[in-house]
Design a protein around this motif. Structure first.
Motif, short mmCIF file in Angstrom:
data_model
loop_
_atom_site.label_atom_id
_atom_site.label_comp_id
_atom_site.label_asym_id
_atom_site.label_seq_id
_atom_site.Cartn_x
_atom_site.Cartn_y
_atom_site.Cartn_z
N THR A 12 0.85 -1.19 0.00
CA THR A 12 0.00 0.00 0.00
C THR A 12 0.88 1.24 0.00
OG1 THR A 12 -1.75 -1.10 1.26
CG2 THR A 12 -1.77 1.30 1.25
N ARG A 14 0.51 5.37 0.66
CA ARG A 14 -0.28 6.54 1.02
C ARG A 14 0.19 7.66 0.10
NH1 ARG A 14 -0.12 9.30 7.04
NH2 ARG A 14 -1.90 10.75 6.85
N SER A 46 1.42 4.83 9.63
CA SER A 46 1.12 5.09 8.23
C SER A 46 1.91 4.12 7.36
CB SER A 46 1.50 6.53 7.87
OG SER A 46 1.46 6.73 6.47
N THR A 49 4.82 6.28 2.28
CA THR A 49 4.09 7.43 1.77
C THR A 49 4.86 8.14 0.65
OG1 THR A 49 3.00 7.79 3.90
CG2 THR A 49 3.09 9.67 2.41
N VAL A 249 -3.93 4.76 -0.86
CA VAL A 249 -4.84 5.46 0.05
C VAL A 249 -4.44 6.93 0.05
CG1 VAL A 249 -5.28 3.44 1.48
CG2 VAL A 249 -3.40 4.98 2.09
N THR A 250 -5.42 7.79 0.26
CA THR A 250 -5.17 9.24 0.22
C THR A 250 -5.55 9.90 1.54
OG1 THR A 250 -7.34 9.60 -0.80
CG2 THR A 250 -5.46 9.37 -2.29
N ASP A 251 -5.28 9.22 2.63
CA ASP A 251 -5.67 9.73 3.94
C ASP A 251 -4.94 11.03 4.28
OD1 ASP A 251 -7.11 7.38 4.16
OD2 ASP A 251 -5.51 6.34 5.26
#
Length: 280
Positions: A12, A14, A46, A49, A249-251
């Motif tokens: 994943t 971010r 997290s 990223t 994911v774009t948190d």
């Protein structure tokens, strides 16, 4: 097909896109965000990223730059040209940021277990992967007469279009690259050539400042003869991240991260003021 570095292989990513926040978005905020994300990724709060950021008409100085003999006059020269001036909290010397320069930060975990060169190598690997359909001529070696020269300068036919820095916080590391996408690399280099000429004059200094030759720097558009935009590069990066992981994911920053950001930002502002305190 480019060889993908191990650090880039994750389930994943971010993705935080701050490339269109406009002129009010400060480089000092960027530094604090990367510090915050380094803590968060390092503590496994997290996932790995990728953050995109653009700053308008900003010159980011290194700590040695702030010690130039005539730094006050050199900064006034930059400000007269419409540039904000800040001091960076990662390694390196002065760089020029504007709306034609895309910045990418990768935030990796396990910095205490991973050799610092691995972070640089991962970024080089990603840039090869990012542009593999348009060129196979990107090389990584020091362009000595560029601004902010370093071992991991990226160039095509001897002309630099990107530089990489790294900052480690807690158990995370932020590997940052600037990519000159549009505009004139030589004009950006000329700005800093004059900055050093004003700031150093003919004084002897303990630190060796770069002797800039503007012709050794160029943008990707100049080098590839393409109409790439910063937005195009943004889309390329997002596509490649999805290819590598299969999950994006774009948190936004959570409440804890916002608290960390505020503390880090306050520290960076104070450090920046201290570095330039003698100019007041």
């Amino acid at each position: 097909m480019s060889t993908i570095h191990t650090l880039l292989k994750t389930n994943t990513y971010r993705f935080i896109d701050q490339s269109s926040l406009g002129p009010s978005f400060s480089a000092l905020q960027s530094f604090a965000i990367d510090d915050t994300l380094s803590i968060s990724v390092g503590e496994r709060i997290s996932p790995t990223t990728a953050r995109l950021w653009v700053h308008h008409n900003t010159v980011v100085l290194g700590i040695p730059d702030a010690r130039l003999p005539y730094i006050d006059e050199a900064i006034e020269y930059l400000k007269a040209g419409g540039y904000q001036v800040v001091v960076r909290n990662s390694g390196g010397l002065a760089v020029v940021l504007d709306e034609g320069v895309m910045n990418l930060s990768f935030i990796f975990p396990d910095s205490k277990e991973v050799n610092i060169h691995e972070g640089y190598d991962a970024m080089v690997s990603f840039i090869h992967y990012l542009f593999q359909d348009v060129t196979d001529e990107i090389e990584a070696y020091e362009i000595t007469r560029s601004y902010c020269p370093g071992t991991y300068d990226l160039s095509i036919n001897g002309k630099k279009f990107a530089g990489i820095s790294q900052r480690r916080v807690k158990n995370g590391s932020a590997v940052q690259i600037y990519l000159d996408v549009t505009g004139s690399g030589a004009e950006r280099a000329s700005l800093l050539k004059h900055f050093y000429e004003i700031g150093k004059r003919n004084e002897e200094t303990r630190f060796t400042y770069p002797d800039i030759e503007p012709s050794v720097m160029a943008s990707l558009n100049e080098l590839l003869d393409t109409p790439l935009t910063v937005a195009d590069v943004r889309d390329r990066i997002l596509t490649k991240l999805y290819e590598l992981s299969g999950h994006i994911v774009t948190d936004p920053l959570n409440d804890t991260e916002i608290e960390w950001f505020q503390k880090r930002f306050d520290q960076i502002v104070k450090r920046n003021e201290k570095a330039l305190d003698h100019l007041r």
